[in-house]
Design an enzyme around this catalytic site. Structure first.
Site, mmCIF file in Angstrom:
data_model
loop_
_atom_site.group_PDB
_atom_site.id
_atom_site.type_symbol
_atom_site.label_atom_id
_atom_site.label_comp_id
_atom_site.label_asym_id
_atom_site.label_seq_id
_atom_site.Cartn_x
_atom_site.Cartn_y
_atom_site.Cartn_z
ATOM 1 N N LYS A 17 -31.238 -27.233 43.693
ATOM 2 C CA LYS A 17 -32.564 -27.522 43.151
ATOM 3 C C LYS A 17 -33.354 -28.473 44.042
ATOM 4 O O LYS A 17 -34.514 -28.212 44.355
ATOM 5 C CB LYS A 17 -32.445 -28.134 41.745
ATOM 6 N N HIS A 54 -30.063 -38.531 50.363
ATOM 7 C CA HIS A 54 -31.341 -37.946 49.928
ATOM 8 C C HIS A 54 -32.482 -38.480 50.781
ATOM 9 O O HIS A 54 -33.353 -37.727 51.214
ATOM 10 C CB HIS A 54 -31.607 -38.264 48.451
#
Length: 180
Positions: A17, A54
């Site tokens: 996602k 991230h």
């Protein structure tokens, strides 16, 4: 990707996602703000490593806003470009951890959805589908699953596009009445 559009990417853990959200956000060349909802937890080295990964994966030109609770306020403060919200799953957990009941969580979700719809730019929402597995054994786990499911419905209902991401692949989600 200009306009008040919401895209929801829903799926299980590690389904792809976030990477898909990041690819979508970068398509139009607009400024991107990554709205991260994860809290920092002292001593959780795994979480720190995930946050660092991230950040390293995102382009240096993107802005990052970290907001654990006031999602609507954070959305309203971002005046242009694309927002990637990662993720609603953690945000709902944060609210519940801080004592918010389901009614308050849903009101906060409605406020965040409205803030997204009021913007000129696109909003890409990452969230997990946690209702496909076994029934959680604890009352809190069931309350969380139910609240997140209802929050996800609100975001998807307001979205222009909703995709279920499974194993790195996307399936479009349709209104059930469209298929009747």
């Amino acid at each position: 990707m200009s306009g008040a559009r919401i895209t929801v990417l829903l799926g299980g853990a590690r389904a792809g996602k976030t990477s898909f959200a990041e690819r979508l956000a970068g398509v139009g060349g607009e400024p991107v703000t990554y709205l991260a909802t994860s809290p920092r937890i002292d001593g959780d080295l795994d979480l720190e490593a995930r946050i660092a990964r991230h950040r390293a994966d995102r382009p240096a030109t993107w802005s990052t806003v970290e907001e654990e609770i006031d999602l609507a306020g954070a959305i309203r403060a971002i005046d242009r470009g694309v927002i990637v919200i990662d993720c609603i799953t953690t945000w709902v957990g944060n609210l519940m951890h801080h004592g918010h009941g389901e009614a308050d969580v849903l009101a906060c979700a409605d406020d965040a959805v409205e803030a997204s719809l009021a913007r000129d730019g696109a909003t890409i929402v990452v969230t997990n589908e946690v209702g496909l597995g076994i029934v959680p054994p604890s009352e809190l786990g069931r309350a969380y699953r139910d609240a997140l499911g209802r929050v996800n419905q609100r975001w998807v209902s307001a979205s222009e596009r909703a995709l279920l991401i499974v194993a790195g692949r996307a399936l479009p989600l349709h209104e059930p009445d469209e298929l009747a």
